[in-house]
Design a protein around this motif. Structure first.
Motif, short mmCIF file in Angstrom:
data_model
loop_
_atom_site.label_atom_id
_atom_site.label_comp_id
_atom_site.label_asym_id
_atom_site.label_seq_id
_atom_site.Cartn_x
_atom_site.Cartn_y
_atom_site.Cartn_z
N ASN A 234 0.82 -1.21 0.00
CA ASN A 234 0.00 0.00 0.00
C ASN A 234 0.85 1.26 0.00
N VAL A 235 2.01 1.23 0.63
CA VAL A 235 2.89 2.40 0.64
C VAL A 235 3.87 2.38 -0.53
N GLY A 236 3.67 1.45 -1.44
CA GLY A 236 4.48 1.38 -2.65
C GLY A 236 5.62 0.39 -2.55
N TYR A 237 5.97 -0.20 -3.69
CA TYR A 237 7.13 -1.08 -3.75
C TYR A 237 8.39 -0.32 -3.34
N GLN A 238 9.22 -0.98 -2.57
CA GLN A 238 10.54 -0.45 -2.20
C GLN A 238 10.46 0.95 -1.60
N ASN A 239 9.41 1.22 -0.86
CA ASN A 239 9.29 2.55 -0.25
C ASN A 239 10.58 2.86 0.51
#
Length: 468
Positions: free
Chosen positions: A83-88
């Motif tokens: 949900n917070v993005g890939y590889q945040n």
């Protein structure tokens, strides 16, 4: 992050630039070679590469890069895992620091474990806030559902579990029994006994044959009331009820508010455990709130969680429940070697902090409303879209042969998904008849990327409708 909100321009840096960008045929030569090796060595149960024929090299935000250098706009977030993005980068930094210290601890406490426990307690819904306990078991949502079944049985006198048509709860024996899809289960019977599947509001295809909201008299809820009240209904000794407040796999189905509230009431009246499965719809996915159940103004007795609990894809699952239900089991009441993997704890706590500081709950609601409007505009322009629905960045587009017949158009969606993939956009499938395009992007997706992806999707839908 240093406590500062990241502005929209800075969100752009979280994704590969220039997406979508297709520079080879798909699959490209490097992907084909790897796919061939996978087919040779991997098990027959592998499924996603049958639809998305590529091998991945890297991921960033709401974008993916394959080994041939093609860059995709991804509308799946790993099925609501990232949900917070890939590889945040903010979460990743925390994970790397933790990995240098210790990774495996069973359930012996660490700072990371306390951090995630405190964070989850802080974001608990309604009356569960400040009044909850949290358990970690195995690393998947299936295990969280198994824990919920145990919690219900150990606390209540009954043994049956009520679940719902259209529900998806996992693939282990208990969670698979709770899952509704027949094809998932038919080769593995018998599963655990005592599961009762009740109707769930699929208002576009009402199970009771109603044609409009005006005709609806909450038959779905009334039928469940009947199960409890009628001495000859066959429902004996229920211990718990497990429901997705908003169903995901079955095509992003959103029931009337009164339905979920009615379920909560029935559970209280009949002294059974009310469990909301938030594995896919939780952690801000549906916008405005942390949990999808909050849209219905109910507080369940327990919440199952996984997927985005691990922030950026670190496997971890758990259940949060009211303190009053904790006394019924003791040490070892639910176990698992990887119960609360430290990297997952660290990632989850960091993801919650990132979500709070960047106001992703509000962002998910606003971008979801915008995307829903664009998709409804498309619905007005074509005859192959029967329904568009969603909450936050949890959206579904149901494809039909035509709007009058409402006959599911699985083959049409298959073509649309394939053509979008060729053009660098990953659209997820779902629905009772696999005729629903699902949009579940990272909550960090930029408005620009969202527009690009939906523009390509719209172009493909119109193009394929003309040639079908």
């Amino acid at each position: 992050m240093e406590g500062n909100n990241i502005i929209e321009d800075e969100f752009k840096e979280l994704h590969f630039q220039g997406a979508p960008k297709v520079i080879t045929e798909i699959p490209g030569p490097k992907s084909r070679a790897i796919l061939e090796k996978q087919e040779l060595l991997d098990a027959n149960v592998v499924s996603y590469p049958l639809t998305y024929t590529f091998a991945l090299e890297a991921a960033k935000g709401a974008t993916l890069m394959d080994v041939d250098g093609n860059v995709y706009v991804d509308f799946s977030a790993g099925v609501s895992v990232c949900n917070v993005g890939y590889q945040n980068p903010y979460v990743l930094e925390v994970v790397k620091k933790q990995a240098d210290k210790i990774i495996h601890t069973l359930d012996i406490p660490t700072k990371a474990r306390i951090d995630i426990l405190e964070a989850l307690s802080r974001i608990a819904p309604g009356s569960m806030k400040g009044n909850s306990k949290i358990i970690f078991g195995g690393p998947s949502g299936s295990d969280a559902v198994e824990a919920a079944i145990k919690l219900a049985k150990v606390n209540k006198k009954g043994y049956r579990i009520i679940t719902f048509e259209g529900g998806y709860h996992g693939q282990t024996s208990g969670s698979l029994a709770a899952t509704a899809k027949k094809s998932y289960k038919e080769n593995y019977l018998p599963l655990i006994p005592g599961i009762v599947h009740a109707p769930y509001p699929y208002c576009y295809r009402c199970p009771f044959g109603k044609e409009s909201a005006e005709e609806c008299d909450m038959e779905c809820l009334r039928y469940i009331e009947h199960l409890f009240k009628d001495p000859y209904s066959g429902l004996v000794q229920p211990a718990g009820m497990i429901v997705e407040p908003i169903q995901g796999e079955s095509g992003i189905l959103i029931p009337p508010k009164e339905f979920i509230q009615g379920l909560a009431r029935l559970c209280k009246e009949n002294d059974i455990l009310f469990v909301c499965d938030e594995v896919q719809a939780g952690f801000g996915r549906t916008g405005t709130y942390w949990w999808s159940c909050e849209h219905f103004d109910v507080t369940p007795d327990a919440i199952t969680m996984a997927k985005s609990l691990g922030g950026i894809g670190i496997p971890i699952a758990g259940m949060m429940y009211k303190k009053e239900f904790d006394e019924a089991w003791g040490p070892g009441g639910h176990m698992g070697t990887f119960r609360g993997n430290v990297l997952g704890c660290a990632a989850g706590a960091a993801a919650i902090k990132f979500t709070e500081e960047t106001q992703l709950l509000k962002r998910s609601a606003e971008l979801g409303d915008y995307a829903l409007e664009l998709l409804k505009d498309l619905q007005d322009e074509v005859n192959c879209i029967g329904d568009v629905r969603g909450k936050g960045l949890f959206l579904g587009v149901e494809f039909v042969k035509n709007k009058d017949s409402k006959k599911p158009a699985e083959d049409l969606l298959k073509k649309i998904v394939a053509k979008c993939f060729e053009r660098g956009v990953i659209v997820w499938k779902g629905g009772h008849w696999i005729n629903v395009a699902r949009f579940i992007p990272a909550l960090t997706i930029t408005k620009e990327l969202l527009e690009k992806g939906l523009e390509i999707f719209s172009e493909v839908v119109k193009e394929i409708e003309k040639t079908t």
